[in-house]
Design an enzyme around this catalytic site. Structure first.
Site, PDB file in Angstrom:
ATOM      1  N   ARG A   1      -4.171   8.825  -0.932  1.00 16.96           N
ATOM      2  CA  ARG A   1      -3.233   8.883   0.190  1.00 16.96           C
ATOM      3  C   ARG A   1      -3.443  10.249   0.808  1.00 16.96           C
ATOM      4  NH1 ARG A   1       3.080   7.369   0.918  1.00 16.96           N
ATOM      5  NH2 ARG A   1       2.092   5.324   0.949  1.00 16.96           N
TER       6      ARG A   1
ATOM      7  N   ARG B   1       4.375  -4.620  -4.109  1.00 12.18           N
ATOM      8  CA  ARG B   1       3.310  -3.609  -4.111  1.00 12.18           C
ATOM      9  C   ARG B   1       2.703  -3.538  -5.516  1.00 12.18           C
ATOM     10  NH1 ARG B   1       3.394   0.581  -0.484  1.00 12.18           N
ATOM     11  NH2 ARG B   1       1.391   1.068  -1.450  1.00 12.18           N
TER      12      ARG B   1
ATOM     13  N   CYS C   1       8.170  -1.648   5.495  1.00 18.01           N
ATOM     14  CA  CYS C   1       7.432  -1.130   4.335  1.00 18.01           C
ATOM     15  C   CYS C   1       8.251  -0.129   3.523  1.00 18.01           C
ATOM     16  CB  CYS C   1       6.121  -0.504   4.795  1.00 18.01           C
ATOM     17  SG  CYS C   1       6.325   0.942   5.845  1.00 18.01           S
TER      18      CYS C   1
ATOM     19  N   ASP D   1       8.859  -0.340  11.341  1.00 16.92           N
ATOM     20  CA  ASP D   1       8.582   0.814  10.481  1.00 16.92           C
ATOM     21  C   ASP D   1       9.286   2.013  11.121  1.00 16.92           C
ATOM     22  OD1 ASP D   1       7.500   2.510   8.557  1.00 16.92           O
ATOM     23  OD2 ASP D   1       5.468   2.492   9.379  1.00 16.92           O
TER      24      ASP D   1
ATOM     25  N   HIS E   1      -2.850   1.097   6.415  1.00 15.50           N
ATOM     26  CA  HIS E   1      -2.132   1.022   5.135  1.00 15.50           C
ATOM     27  C   HIS E   1      -2.390  -0.371   4.534  1.00 15.50           C
ATOM     28  CE1 HIS E   1       0.520   1.996   2.009  1.00 15.50           C
ATOM     29  NE2 HIS E   1       1.684   2.044   2.629  1.00 15.50           N
TER      30      HIS E   1
ATOM     31  N   GLN F   1      -0.167  -2.055   1.748  1.00 19.35           N
ATOM     32  CA  GLN F   1       1.149  -2.524   2.183  1.00 19.35           C
ATOM     33  C   GLN F   1       1.072  -3.948   2.737  1.00 19.35           C
ATOM     34  OE1 GLN F   1       4.215  -0.820   1.996  1.00 19.35           O
ATOM     35  NE2 GLN F   1       4.874  -2.922   2.411  1.00 19.35           N
TER      36      GLN F   1
HETATM   37  N1  NVA Z   1       4.135   4.759   8.931  1.00 20.07           N
HETATM   38  C1  NVA Z   1       4.708   5.408   7.787  1.00 20.07           C
HETATM   39  C2  NVA Z   1       4.550   4.568   6.585  1.00 20.07           C
HETATM   40  C3  NVA Z   1       5.124   5.127   5.314  1.00 20.07           C
HETATM   41  C4  NVA Z   1       4.909   4.257   4.131  1.00 20.07           C
HETATM   42  C5  NVA Z   1       4.041   6.767   7.587  1.00 20.07           C
HETATM   43  O1  NVA Z   1       2.823   6.877   7.792  1.00 20.07           O
HETATM   44  O2  NVA Z   1       4.741   7.732   7.268  1.00 20.07           O
HETATM   45  N1   CP Z   2       5.674   1.784   1.783  1.00 13.84           N
HETATM   46  C1   CP Z   2       5.146   2.858   1.166  1.00 13.84           C
HETATM   47  O1   CP Z   2       3.925   3.052   1.156  1.00 13.84           O
HETATM   48  O2   CP Z   2       6.068   3.640   0.558  1.00 13.84           O
HETATM   49  P1   CP Z   2       5.828   5.085  -0.086  1.00 13.84           P
HETATM   50  O3   CP Z   2       5.553   6.030   1.039  1.00 13.84           O
HETATM   51  O4   CP Z   2       7.117   5.388  -0.788  1.00 13.84           O
HETATM   52  O5   CP Z   2       4.672   5.013  -1.030  1.00 13.84           O
END
Ligand code: NVA
Ligand code: CP
Length: 300
Positions: free
Chosen positions: A103, A286, A258, A218, A130, A133
């Site tokens: 990540r 997940r 998500c 989201d 992602h 997800q």
């Molecule tokens: N779009 C959000 C998703 C978090 C799981 C982000 O990138 O912060």
């Molecule tokens: N949805 C998701 O990826 O959550 P986190 O940021 O908590 O891992």
């Protein structure tokens, strides 16, 4: 050949569907208390430069449940955060583990890492996508309503990493995706050009929800965009998924997010905590979806 899961379309429809079916079977097995040690003595390295609850817990618990081990590597703790080259990190880390999950902000860096990794690489959220997800989202839809093929999905809000993965999934799984984003917050032009099949754009979020089978949203401010929060709050007014929006969707429509969510911003509390919401299954899935993914990539 090493298989990676960096973009949703790195795997074929058949591979993705098999993973989802296996995830559903693994969930049942797990709930029945069956012990599965298929990844005994295997190690997953998890590299994070952004926060996470679901991703970290699901990958870590998933490896434990499969008899293996997960290593949490924050960029503050490893030399990558002090400037060691991504390519050097990839050679070294992949020589010692069986798969690597990243990540990290830059999608390009995940691709670069994969070029030097001799083990499967999993994108656990980048600036562009992602995929893990959406694997869990599609598993959740299948569990609740059966095949998503031919269904109508409304994406309301930011044309972000999660939205862009929905764009990749729409063609592969044959659902119709309608995206309603405020001006200036649409998906990246490269995604708009590359993924056109089954995708519509709509200026009204109410119109996008009309007869939808699934409504998804989201956060308005993704990680890394915090300095834009005030500006985004005003740009996204009118893009909150609330009961009024859900009322024009099909009566059996589902709501997904998500998470993490901000009640009162992108979604009203009565929708996310209401009867059509499947966010808790979506989050739990997940775990099961990624266990199936890990088995598929590591055993390949
Ligand atoms: N779009 C959000 C998703 C978090 C799981 C982000 O990138 O912060
Ligand atoms: N949805 C998701 O990826 O959550 P986190 O940021 O908590 O891992």
């Amino acid at each position: 050949m090493i298989k990676n899961f960096i973009d949703f379309d790195d795997l074929s429809f058949e591979e993705l569907q098999d993973i989802i079916n296996r995830a559903i079977a693994l969930k049942k097995e797990h709930n029945e208390g069956v012990i599965n040690n298929s990844l005994k003595n295997k190690t997953l390295a998890m590299i994070f430069d952004k926060s996470s609850t679901r991703t970290r817990v699901s990958f870590e618990a998933g490896m434990t449940q499969l008899g293996g081990h997960a290593l949490f590597l924050s960029d503050n703790d490893i030399q990558l955060g002090r400037g060691e080259r991504i390519t050097d990190s990839a050679i070294v880390i992949s020589s010692m583990v069986d798969a690597v999950m990243l990540r990290i902000s830059s999608h390009e860096d995940i691709i670069e890492f994969s070029k030097y990794s001799n083990k499967p690489v999993i994108n656990a959220l980048s600036d562009l996508s992602h995929p893990c997800q959406i694997l869990a989202d599609l598993m959740t839809y299948q569990e609740q309503r059966g095949s998503i093929n031919g269904k109508k999905v409304a994406w309301i809000g930011d044309g972000n990493n999660v939205c862009q993965t929905y764009m990749q999934a729409a063609e592969i799984f044959g659902f119709e995706l309608t995206i309603a984003s405020p001006k200036g917050y649409e998906p990246n032009q490269s995604f708009v050009e590359s993924y056109q099949n089954n995708i519509n754009y709509c200026s009204s979020s109410m119109d996008a929800c009309e007869v939808a089978d699934l409504v998804v949203t989201d956060v308005w401010t993704s990680m890394g965009k915090e300095s834009e929060h005030k500006q985004r709050e005003s740009a996204f007014k009118g893009y909150q998924v609330n009961q009024k929006m859900m009322s024009v969707a099909n009566s059996d429509a589902l709501f997904m997010h998500c998470l993490p969510a901000h009640r009162g911003e992108e979604v009203s509390a009565d929708v996310i905590d209401g009867k059509q919401s499947v966010v808790w299954d979506e989050a739990e899935n997940r775990l099961h979806a990624q266990k199936a993914l890990l088995l598929y990539l590591i055993e390949a």
